[in-house]
Design an enzyme around this catalytic site. Structure first.
Site, short mmCIF file in Angstrom:
data_model
loop_
_atom_site.label_atom_id
_atom_site.label_comp_id
_atom_site.label_asym_id
_atom_site.label_seq_id
_atom_site.Cartn_x
_atom_site.Cartn_y
_atom_site.Cartn_z
N CYS A 96 -20.04 30.15 -12.39
CA CYS A 96 -21.14 29.79 -11.28
C CYS A 96 -22.08 28.95 -12.02
CB CYS A 96 -21.57 31.24 -10.84
SG CYS A 96 -21.96 30.79 -9.08
N HIS A 196 -16.72 35.61 -9.75
CA HIS A 196 -17.64 36.64 -10.66
C HIS A 196 -17.61 37.94 -9.91
CE1 HIS A 196 -20.74 35.80 -7.67
NE2 HIS A 196 -20.94 34.32 -7.89
N1 GLN Z 1 -27.71 28.24 -7.94
C1 GLN Z 1 -26.27 27.83 -7.83
C2 GLN Z 1 -25.61 27.68 -6.74
O1 GLN Z 1 -26.24 28.21 -5.55
C3 GLN Z 1 -25.41 28.89 -8.70
C4 GLN Z 1 -25.23 30.17 -8.23
C5 GLN Z 1 -24.90 31.35 -8.99
O2 GLN Z 1 -24.72 31.16 -10.19
N2 GLN Z 1 -24.43 32.41 -8.33
O3 GLN Z 1 -24.75 26.87 -6.33
#
Ligand code: GLN
Length: 249
Positions: A96, A196
């Protein structure tokens, strides 16, 4: 093997919002069940790493706020060592927010740019909505194809460059950008994904691919991995896949 497999957990204090420690616990247990050990080193803000000192790197997910701090630090204190490490055959799992920072950079929801370390040829720009929900992909790694299941929650839209192939194709969910049907990115032994939830407990096949790569780096040759009784893991996988197939209400 008496020596341990060496994992470096990058920024556990900032990039940990999706049970990332659960992924590491799975790697440790699957090694223990085969008579081996996982040695975990944590590398946080300001800490440097030695390119040859680890077999597997883990970078988890984070909110834009934390990602800003991490992005600057990652590029300044670890980027060069990580590029050298993966060029030398170390494996990496970037989930992510970690997937985004493994690329060339991420333009966040406020329009500001966070630099990435470029171990995956991809770039990410936040869109107007968040892509959230159960995600199932048809993944391909090491010549094998499997369904991989999980959950996604990201504003970022990721586009792959020519130096990176997708981890898989979206069966249910949004994937990299909600448009091209691709999910994740792979180059050499580096895997990035939006999956995830955490990822590895429900996808033991993927956990073993990473373990095999990391062991190959450790031992200098591909290992024989004894098969394990994955009945519970497969049941969890089936529940997640069935949930994702149900139409959203
Ligand atoms: N902050 C990033 C996004 O919103 C990654 C989010 C996350 O790691 N869940 O795309």
């Amino acid at each position: 093997m008496t020596a341990a497999l060496r994992l470096c957990h990058l920024y556990p204090g900032q990039m940990n919002i999706y049970a990332d420690r659960g992924n590491i616990a799975v790697l440790a247990r699957r090694l223990e069940w085969r008579g081996m050990r996982l040695e975990v080193t944590e590398a946080g803000l300001g800490e440097r790493i030695e390119p040859g000192a680890h077999d597997l790197y883990y970078l988890g997910g984070g909110q834009d706020r934390d990602q800003h701090v991490v992005a600057e630090d990652l590029v300044a204190t670890k980027g060069e060592a990580l590029r050298e490490a993966v060029a030398g055959g170390a494996a990496a799992l970037c989930v992510c927010g970690g997937f985004q920072l493994a690329g060339h950079g991420y333009t966040g929801t406020d329009g500001s740019r966070m630099p990435g370390i470029g171990i995956l040829d991809l770039d990410t720009v936040a869109g107007p909505t968040r892509l959230i929900g159960n995600l199932v992909i048809e993944a391909e790694l090491g010549g094998e194809r499997r369904r991989v299941v999980g959950f996604e929650n990201h504003a970022g839209r990721t586009r792959l460059g020519p130096g990176c192939r997708p981890l898989g194709r979206v069966v249910h969910g949004h994937g990299n950008n909600g448009e091209d049907g691709l999910e994740g990115g792979v180059a050499g032994r580096v895997v990035g994904t939006y999956l995830h939830g955490p990822l590895l407990p429900k996808n033991p096949w993927l956990a073993d691919r990473l373990i095999a790569w990391a062991l190959a780096h450790r031992l200098g040759e591909p290992p024989e991995l004894a098969s394990l009784d994955d009945a519970l893991e497969e049941a969890a996988h089936a529940v997640a896949a069935a949930r994702a197939a149900r139409p959203a209400r």
